[in-house]
Design an enzyme around this catalytic site. Sequence first.
Site, PDB file in Angstrom:
ATOM      1  N   ASP A 286       0.827  -1.205   0.000  1.00  0.00           N
ATOM      2  CA  ASP A 286       0.000   0.000   0.000  1.00  0.00           C
ATOM      3  C   ASP A 286       0.863   1.256   0.000  1.00  0.00           C
ATOM      4  OD1 ASP A 286      -2.588   1.433   0.448  1.00  0.00           O
ATOM      5  OD2 ASP A 286      -1.573   2.003   2.301  1.00  0.00           O
ATOM      6  N   GLU A 328       0.958  -1.236  -5.559  1.00  0.00           N
ATOM      7  CA  GLU A 328      -0.182  -0.327  -5.640  1.00  0.00           C
ATOM      8  C   GLU A 328       0.400   1.070  -5.792  1.00  0.00           C
ATOM      9  OE1 GLU A 328      -3.335   2.433  -3.850  1.00  0.00           O
ATOM     10  OE2 GLU A 328      -1.377   2.001  -3.020  1.00  0.00           O
TER      11      GLU A 328
END
Length: 642
Positions: A286, A328
């Site tokens: 993330d 991501e």
Amino acid sequence: MNLQQESKLCLARILEQVSLQGIAKTQQQAFKDRLERYFPELFSQMLQVYEQRYDLHFHLQALVELLVEQFKQRSLALKRKDKKRLDNPHWFKSEQMLGMACYVDLVAENLVDLQTKIPYFQKLGITYLHLMPLYKSPEGDNDGGYAVSDYRQVSPNLGTMQQLKKLATALDKAGMSLVLDFVFNHTADDHEWALAAKQGDETYQQYYYMFDDRTTPNQYEQTIREIFPQVRRGSFTFNEDTQKWVWTTFNSFQWDLNYSNPSVFRGIVGEMLFLANIGCDVLRLDALAFIWKQMGTSCESQPKAHLLIQAFNSCLKIAAPGVLFKSEAIVHPDEVAQYIDKDECQLSYNPLLMALLWNSLATRKTRLLTQSLSHRFKISPDCSWVNYARCHDDIGWTFDDGDAGYLGINGYDHRQFLNQFYTGRFQGSFASGVPFQENPQTGDCRVCGSLASLVGLEQALQQNNPAAVEEAIKRIMLLHSVLLSIGGIPLLYQGDELAALNDYSYLNDEHKKHDARWVNRPKITQVMLDAVEQKGTVEQQVYDGLAQLIQIRKQYAVFGDAPTEIIYTNNQHVFAFKRQHKNGQTLLVLVNFTEREQAINNQFIQDVAMRPLDLIEQQTMDLAHSQVTVLKPYQFRWLLSE
């Protein structure tokens, strides 16, 4: 400095101090072999990141001790899976791969209940299940779970870590890989490290970026961007407990970790390997672009961010080599590509494909899609895209302005059009989207909405327009036809297989109403699931249509580990690409992005295959008796030549 020689000497010294006792003899050798093979690259990575640290040897020794301890904790079943994955390193590129992303409590009541949903996932063909953040988080607003209070505890309303471990085992038996989020840029402000920092512990204050006054934050803010300008301005928050300014890129309750401190790296490696040992197959990194801060830069995608990800990867190769990283990075396409490598992220979301699929639906033209992907889709053969039409997040228009300019498109103006179109403000738009984080100063905006609402189903149902409903269903199928065939892991988002509409109930929740992304996180209800069994419902048509495409995909190797070539057609409304497998199978995909018939010259098709089998219609095409093939509105064709 001779790095190879120095790393060898360093490891020899470390092994004099580190005991492998407690590891079975047969496992000891495998671990030592991997340690000796990958320690030189780990040594080099750490040296480049922490070259000024006088205590680097101490941290390296502590890191090896951590790797040994976590390897001891890894179950025999997971070690067997490691070996299996090492023997088949491209396992994730199979045509059998099909992903789904979901929030536990939006598809089930809790982890125990989710385990009962495994047959549903199996029936659809899911082999890769991404559970959105499920760790313990602060009460109230917690950024959808991305503010982590404790990586080793599941949110109490979802269950326990032991139940997650049981679910991982059950998924593995059902042939599904478990994907979890690795939230490693920041922690919640009630994480034990942050709590210690608040209490004045200087050791833990150095785990974060904390400043006595605004002087340094002001200098940083001259070159960094605001992420959520509607929520708050700036990237720093004043903490009353410490009377210090804390770096908080995303939200005031998410404190950015200070990776210039090697203790932070070691601490997060421990959390990473704990999750790997739960039975996780893939970790989604993330906000990976933000993990290294450098004064005078954007503090995104810095060289040392890449070195850190490589170092995390080296640790996995030693202690849990069956686990992959997924990138991501919702940034410029060139930056996205920088993270895709067998030594960084073996998997990567494909935000460019997502954005340009929506662009083509809005404009009815495929030229920007074709131009951009013609030189941006190809990546390392050791890696794979994860292709999606939408996710839990917003949609940002991350195409390259150079690609747009080549076609005479002004990137800024075009993004304004797309924002207007997908928020229903453009005359003739079919979309029912919601604006997200509109910045009045820059005009920047992103779009939220469920896939079904964005393709026009919500509007069509409100207008009681059967023809518009049919068109919306065709758009749903079209988007998924590309995801399932273009190359990579296709990823569905919860409810898209059920044509779930926007969920506006978030507006009634004090902790959610400021975050429009909740509109595209619908709760899956029994009513939706029951509707799949009722012939003629929208849910039944979408579910059965997707199930048919998935079944076809899984029958042919060319949908798996085979390169993709984007092809220019003689029709700007039709997207085309070709795939060729080493077994001789060739696939030509044609997609009509308009509500009108479109013609393709048969010579174009014959250049790929003389008498291809249309996998959708299950009939061989005879191209000899006409000059063109006509694609119906929103029709797609999967043409196979053996």
